[in-house]
Design an enzyme around this catalytic site. Structure first.
Site, PDB file in Angstrom:
ATOM      1  N   ASP A 234     -38.054 -29.078  -8.546  1.00 40.08           N
ATOM      2  CA  ASP A 234     -37.521 -27.947  -9.937  1.00 40.08           C
ATOM      3  C   ASP A 234     -36.048 -28.645 -10.949  1.00 40.08           C
ATOM      4  OD1 ASP A 234     -38.086 -25.763 -12.259  1.00 40.08           O
ATOM      5  OD2 ASP A 234     -37.321 -24.824 -10.055  1.00 40.08           O
TER       6      ASP A 234
ATOM      7  N   LYS B  87     -23.587 -18.393   2.453  1.00 39.03           N
ATOM      8  CA  LYS B  87     -22.488 -19.179   2.721  1.00 39.03           C
ATOM      9  C   LYS B  87     -20.863 -18.163   2.439  1.00 39.03           C
ATOM     10  CE  LYS B  87     -25.217 -23.164   1.480  1.00 39.03           C
ATOM     11  NZ  LYS B  87     -25.160 -23.974   0.255  1.00 39.03           N
TER      12      LYS B  87
ATOM     13  N   GLN C 242     -41.544 -15.936  -3.810  1.00 36.83           N
ATOM     14  CA  GLN C 242     -42.170 -16.227  -5.054  1.00 36.83           C
ATOM     15  C   GLN C 242     -43.607 -15.391  -5.437  1.00 36.83           C
ATOM     16  OE1 GLN C 242     -41.286 -18.740  -6.392  1.00 36.83           O
ATOM     17  NE2 GLN C 242     -39.423 -19.008  -5.069  1.00 36.83           N
TER      18      GLN C 242
ATOM     19  N   LYS D 278     -28.749 -11.116   6.224  1.00 36.35           N
ATOM     20  CA  LYS D 278     -28.979 -12.271   4.834  1.00 36.35           C
ATOM     21  C   LYS D 278     -28.277 -13.022   5.641  1.00 36.35           C
ATOM     22  CE  LYS D 278     -30.464 -12.893   0.375  1.00 36.35           C
ATOM     23  NZ  LYS D 278     -30.471 -12.070  -1.177  1.00 36.35           N
TER      24      LYS D 278
ATOM     25  N   TRP E 159     -40.395 -21.194 -15.203  1.00 37.30           N
ATOM     26  CA  TRP E 159     -41.647 -20.443 -13.780  1.00 37.30           C
ATOM     27  C   TRP E 159     -43.025 -20.804 -14.626  1.00 37.30           C
ATOM     28  CZ3 TRP E 159     -40.591 -19.823  -9.107  1.00 37.30           C
ATOM     29  CH2 TRP E 159     -39.477 -19.036  -9.053  1.00 37.30           C
TER      30      TRP E 159
ATOM     31  N   TRP F  58     -43.476 -17.876  -8.532  1.00 40.71           N
ATOM     32  CA  TRP F  58     -44.482 -19.274  -8.720  1.00 40.71           C
ATOM     33  C   TRP F  58     -46.309 -18.755  -7.846  1.00 40.71           C
ATOM     34  CZ3 TRP F  58     -46.076 -23.166  -4.262  1.00 40.71           C
ATOM     35  CH2 TRP F  58     -46.992 -23.935  -5.340  1.00 40.71           C
TER      36      TRP F  58
ATOM     37  N   PRO G  49     -41.559 -26.618  -6.015  1.00 40.20           N
ATOM     38  CA  PRO G  49     -40.802 -27.716  -6.005  1.00 40.20           C
ATOM     39  C   PRO G  49     -39.407 -26.991  -5.807  1.00 40.20           C
ATOM     40  CG  PRO G  49     -41.965 -27.237  -8.703  1.00 40.20           C
ATOM     41  CD  PRO G  49     -42.682 -26.401  -7.346  1.00 40.20           C
TER      42      PRO G  49
END
Length: 1126
Positions: A87, A674, A634, A671, A598, A638, A48
RNA sequence: GGGCCUGUAGCUCAGGUGGUUAGAGCGCUACACUGAUAAUGUAGAGGUCCGUGGUUCGAGUCCACGCAGGCCCA
């Protein structure tokens, strides 16, 4: 009406929008799932995302990767249910809310109620759901957005509670403590996020001590250990060394007491601990008080030799006595020789590494007992020593006559969070300094100095933080470590190294899962406890909670349920208001912690179906997942939580195949952020290039598990080179198919074995491609699949098949050969749409519609078709090899023609090429496609030179992989020998199958298969060769060849004129040519029929008096020509 | 500080188990084609395979130590 729509221009973004609309109107996604009702399931789990931020370009990558395998498996006949999810809990949401409201955590419960705060979180977290849904649709990620799981919903939380209850019942849930950053000034723990805020780490000067730990059983021998936090020394319970590091014993003198001693430290640290100038001084010359202190290494050993050594407690404080193995040397995997002494002092309560290492080695820590009998550290939460240490230090100050800026009482020894005493006051001393002086006086300090280092501070109070043991709830994952490791080995990781390396190592070094979070917006821990901690209860369902509430109301602890007359919301503050009654009739309060988010996402296989309360059948049919994909970040998130819960509660993996994809960086490898303004807006990109090129680029450019340097030019290139070429191929097909009224009908198609060689070849190539794509996709390798498809489409289908078959489409009326050509091209295009459909779902569906508009058996969408699979019977490897030879030979001839020394354009026919062939197979394979080669490179004949001809010159090379194994070090001599061979030796080994090579130390016999014989030279000819294929070109130009060349040139020029005059293809003309020299005249008369046919001329007249024609540039001469439309 | 990943042509990437001259596409240069034509084809130039050591007859490939970038964990 045209059967196949033709397009001048293709608007890919428009195709994306149109097809999306079509899918929606016709419910294609649902159909693709319902279609497979009853079929075997292929299970995909959606990791999610959180909708509290806008989606970025990297989400396109992640979602495309998820999508393609689900689509592929659907085509292959599986039913692939895909439930979306959100999530919704966690710190980022809380921080965002706090920022927007302009509040801090401290305001919660004061200026804003927990209820209002959580309501705000609930609103914030789904703020960008619409944008996410929009992106999901626009990139063609098929997932059920109408009925997603949402982690804040009561049903979801209830499932989590039941899982926690199962862990609790298995004794896997326990309350312990962990070393965390703690602000004694603010009296609160700090998250790592808070610690990473700018300005938190500051350079400070602290008193550092190299302490001497006296080795038991040896006179004046001390282990040296360095610390920047001397106040932790009373809590020392072990010393850590690196097993593989080198250590030494050094005879020297204590610089403060001048007493002789033997120091133990890492060999690499001698230079730092002693002044090298003292090296030459003899120990016996030393006088107490000398500045330079001599030293002498007297023994050397490995760290592992020190394991188990015992030493005396540094501060023998009454009340702090520890059993063995306290005060011994143990191994620490993180010990280095970069600073200190290469030996690390360990205090269990005040360092996470210390804690972990000591637990691993079963060494007790320094604690005292509180009134309830619980272990507590010797420093309290205000940051000062407990009286037990305070008394000791105060007494020592007196004993040693240590003067300070004030009189220290037993409660004055702050270790951090110092009171605001004037540090410039005379005799100012803090606890660290006092401890250092005591150590110096007692011959326990080897070095005391100020040390500047970076240390974290509390962002609210500006005071240094303390690493301190805080209570937490844990899941005892370590109890299942072996099983976690074992089952991990059954998971197919892409890339493999993430599974064995990053994830495998993580499991090997597993610690218990700290479940507690001291926050407000999250899943509450369903554990209630009595105040004395003697009784507790773990609630596993809403029904159970309600039952217990009833009991509590009956007992009079609660007036009513907090949810009376309201919807059940299992968040704080409601659950906190619930007081339950224990078995013995005591009040029980909820443990205030929330659980790690998590756990929310790791529990999604169960909670998304509200298992075990509902949907048991769906859950069982969809567990474990066949496939999941998520970012490599993750691994410990996850991927781990999914795995841990599955293994501990279900003794199963949670997923069988997993792709851990890399990051999407900007085109320079930085990377995206914004803030820096280098983030690519996915919506803008979609609008410009459409979804298909974007998806294709992301999957084909680099393996998904490598980082992708995202470059818009790459997307443009994919669109132009790949989609453009495919579209051109379709347009070509459509143009002629419409002219000929061709409509594909599988039942009437010419059997492949009756089609032209070229058709059979491309069909064979197509089948090979299908098999390749299938195998790559079955192996979760999307990049390999896309690259294979591109190669076929661009190089084989467009650049070779279409180019060579072109004439069959535009010549004459419909016949069997022409029909076969149409059928072949159609079949290739149709197959491609299916092969590509997983990657480029919009364009292929559009192309499918164009191709099948007039078909009887068409389906609503390419995505509802069944995977066609490769027809092995249509694969003709011999023909593929043959064509490969033809392609290479053609390329070589082009290369020769282009050679500046030769420089003969393709339009000029040449007589012949010579091809040396060493075996019959190659000869046959070339002969097979001789006509094709001849027309492709415009030559009259292919001639072969073989053993029978004396022209053939062979050369020989050693077959290195074979010879290497046999010869080893003698290789170089034998290779030199082979390279010097001539005709005679080659003939000998060919005739006898072996040859003897004389070497200095005896002869060696070489066999025929140990050398490679080839032909790369034809004396007197211009040759070119490539990978064993050699071609010589006969560049002799006879008059006849010249005439033909002129004729072809003239055709070319007249065609241009026709075009300039705006004539249609079918218009007829008359040609008049001015008289020229003999060669040209002969060319005109000899090739008149050819010229007329090619140019649709009814007559070709050589006219001596022509004056009003066009002057044509024929390269070597000029010619006047006049063309008239009939 | 630790674990893991990546480093090959100007750019993006291929290069089972070590094997003589390291490949592709884009870009660049030149040429060709002009009935797929706002297309297309062919060829050419372009490389210290991140560095340094080592193993080996032989290293882009294996090992060690570094360097640079990245991710995760401390």
């Amino acid at each position: 009406m045209k059967k196949y729509q033709e397009y001048k221009q293709v608007d890919y973004p428009q195709i994306g929008e149109d097809i999306l609309q079509y899918w929606k109107e016709n419910d294609i996604f649902n159909k693709s799932v319902l279609n497979r009702d009853g079929a075997e399931t292929f299970t995909f789990f959606e990791g999610p995302p959180s909708a509290n931020g806008t989606p970025g370009i990297h989400h396109v990558m992640a979602r495309a990767l998820k999508d393609i395998f689900c689509r592929y498996k659907t085509l292959k006949g599986f039913q692939v249910k895909r439930k979306g999810g959100w999530d919704t809990h966690g710190l980022p949401v809380e921080l965002q809310v706090e920022k927007e409201l302009g509040i801090t955590k401290e305001d919660i419960g004061k200026s804003i109620s927990v209820e209002e705060y959580n309501q705000k979180c609930r609103e914030t977290v789904m703020r960008f759901k619409n944008e996410w849904d929009d992106l999901t649709e626009k990139i063609g990620y098929w997932v059920d957005l109408d009925d997603p799981y949402i982690t804040f919903e009561a049903d979801y939380i209830e499932s989590l509670w039941s899982l926690l209850r199962r862990l609790y019942d298995k004794n896997l849930l326990y309350k312990g403590y962990t070393i965390q950053p703690f602000s004694p000034a603010a009296g609160t723990g700090l998250s790592s996020h808070e610690l990473n805020q700018p300005g938190c780490y500051r350079d400070v000067k602290d008193t550092s001590v190299t302490a001497q730990f006296k080795l038991k059983g040896e006179e004046n021998t001390f282990i040296l250990a360095w610390t920047t936090t001397p106040w932790t020394l009373p809590s020392n319970s072990a010393l850590a060394i690196g097993e593989n590091l080198d250590y030494v014993k050094v005879k020297t003198f204590n610089p403060y007491t001048y007493e002789p001693m033997t120091a133990i430290m890492a060999k690499a640290r001698i230079g730092a601990m002693f002044n090298p100038k003292a090296k030459e001084i003899s120990l016996t010359d030393y006088q107490a008080g000398d500045k330079l202190i001599p030293y002498e290494v007297v023994a050397e050993f490995k760290g592992r030799d020190m394991l188990g050594w015992e030493y005396e407690q540094l501060f023998p404080i009454s009340g702090i006595a520890l059993p063995h193995p306290a005060f011994t040397v143990i191994s620490g995997d993180y010990v280095t020789t970069e600073d200190g002494t290469g030996i690390v002092h360990l205090a269990k309560a005040f360092g996470a590494d210390d804690f972990r290492t000591l637990v691993q080695h079963n060494v007790p820590g320094v604690f005292v007992q509180d009134e309830l009998g619980n272990d507590i550290p010797v420093v309290d939460k205000q940051g000062k020593f407990l009286p037990v240490v305070g008394e000791y230090l105060a007494a020592k100050m007196q004993e040693h006559g240590i003067l300070a800026h004030k009189t220290f009482g037993v409660d004055d020894f702050y270790v951090k969070n110092y009171p605001n005493d004037d540090e410039n006051a005379a005799d100012y001393k803090n606890t660290d300094i006092i401890i250092s002086i005591i150590l110096k006086n007692e011959n326990k300090a080897f070095k005391v100095e100020k040390y500047e280092h970076s240390y974290p501070h509390c962002w609210r109070t500006d005071k240094p933080i303390l690493y301190y043991p805080l209570e937490s709830w844990f899941i005892k994952t370590t109890a299942y470590k072996d099983r976690l490791v074992e089952l991990n080995k059954t998971i197919n990781w892409k890339p493999e190294a993430t599974g064995t390396g990053r994830f495998g190592n993580w499991l090997e070094n597993l610690v218990d899962w700290n479940l507690s979070r001291s926050r407000f917006w999250g899943t509450p821990l369903p554990i209630w406890r009595t105040e004395d901690g003697t009784e507790e209860m773990c609630i596993g369902s809403v029904a159970e909670l309600q039952q217990e509430i009833e009991k509590s109301i009956a007992k009079g602890f609660l007036e009513k349920s907090p949810w009376e007359g309201k919807e059940m919301d299992l968040h704080r503050p409601y659950v906190d208001d619930v007081i339950l009654v224990s078995a013995k009739g005591q009040k029980m309060f909820r443990e205030p912690d929330l659980i790690d988010v998590w756990f929310d996402s790791g529990a999604m296989p169960y909670a998304q179906w509200h298992y075990p309360f509902e949907n048991e059948d769906i859950f069982k049919a969809n567990y474990p997942a066949d496939y999941i994909a998520e970012g490599v970040d993750q691994t410990r998130g996850w991927f781990f939580t999914l795995h841990a819960i599955a293994v501990m509660l279900f003794d199963s993996v949670a997923f069988k195949n997993v792709i851990a994809n890399g990051l999407v960086l900007d085109k320079n490898g930085n990377k995206m952020s914004k803030r820096l303004g280098n983030a690519v807006d996915p919506f803008k990109t979609l609008k410009e290039y459409g979804p298909d090129a974007l998806r294709w680029y992301m999957l084909s450019n680099a393996n998904p598990w490598d980082n992708l340097k995202f470059n818009l030019e790459g997307v443009a290139e994919v669109q132009r080179r790949f989609f453009g070429t495919l579209q051109n191929t379709y347009n070509f097909f459509a143009l002629y198919a419409n002219l000929d009224h061709f409509v594909y009908d599988k039942s009437k198609a010419v059997p492949v074995n009756q089609r032209a060689e070229l058709d059979q070849w491309i069909i064979s190539k197509l089948q090979t491609l299908i098999a390749e794509v299938e195998s790559a996709m079955d192996n979760y390798d999307a990049t390999k699949a896309t690259r294979a498809i591109m190669n076929f489409t661009v190089d084989q289908l467009s650049n070779w098949y279409v180019r060579l078959a072109r004439k069959r489409f535009w010549r004459g009326d419909m016949n069997a050969d022409k029909q076969a050509a149409y059928e072949t091209l159609y079949e290739c295009l149709l197959s491609l749409t299916q092969l590509m459909s997983s990657f480029a779902p919009f364009y292929t569906d559009w192309l499918y519609k164009n191709l099948t508009a007039s078909s009887k058996n068409k389906l609503e969408s390419i995505h509802l078709t069944d995977w066609a699979g490769a027809d092995a019977g249509l694969i003709n490897k011999d023909l593929e090899e043959s064509m490969d030879l033809a392609q290479r030979i053609s390329s070589l001839v082009h290369s020769l023609r282009k050679n500046p020394k030769i420089g003969i354009k393709v339009r000029q026919p040449l007589q012949r090429i010579l091809v040396p062939v060493l075996n019959e197979k190659t000869k046959r394979q070339i002969q097979h496609l001789e006509e094709l080669i001849k027309s492709e490179v415009n030559i009259k004949a292919v001639e072969y030179i073989d053993d029978a001809s004396d022209v053939l010159v062979k050369s020989v090379k050693p077959n290195l992989p074979v010879l290497g194994k046999k010869l080893g070090p003698k290789m170089r001599f034998v290779v030199a020998a082979i390279n010097s061979w001539g005709k005679v030796e080659i003939a000998e080994i060919e005739k006898n199958g072996k040859i003897t090579v004389p070497l200095e130390d005896g002869n060696i016999e070489l066999l025929l298969e140990e050398v490679l014989i080839s032909s790369q030279d034809i004396p007197g000819w211009s040759v070119a060769s490539d990978q064993g294929v050699t071609v010589a070109l006969d560049v002799t130009l006879t008059d006849e060849l010249r005439q033909e060349g002129i004729a072809r040139d003239l055709v070319n020029r007249i065609q241009n004129l026709r075009k300039d005059m705006g004539l249609e293809v079918q218009d007829k003309i008359r040609i008049k040519v001015a008289k020229h020299d003999e060669l040209v005249n002969s060319a005109l008369s000899n090739f008149a029929p050819y010229i007329q046919t090619e140019t649709q001329a009814l007559s070709l007249e050589v006219n001596g008096s022509l004056t009003d024609g066009t002057i044509l540039d024929m390269d070597d001469f000029e010619l006047m020509v006049k063309i008239e439309k009939v």
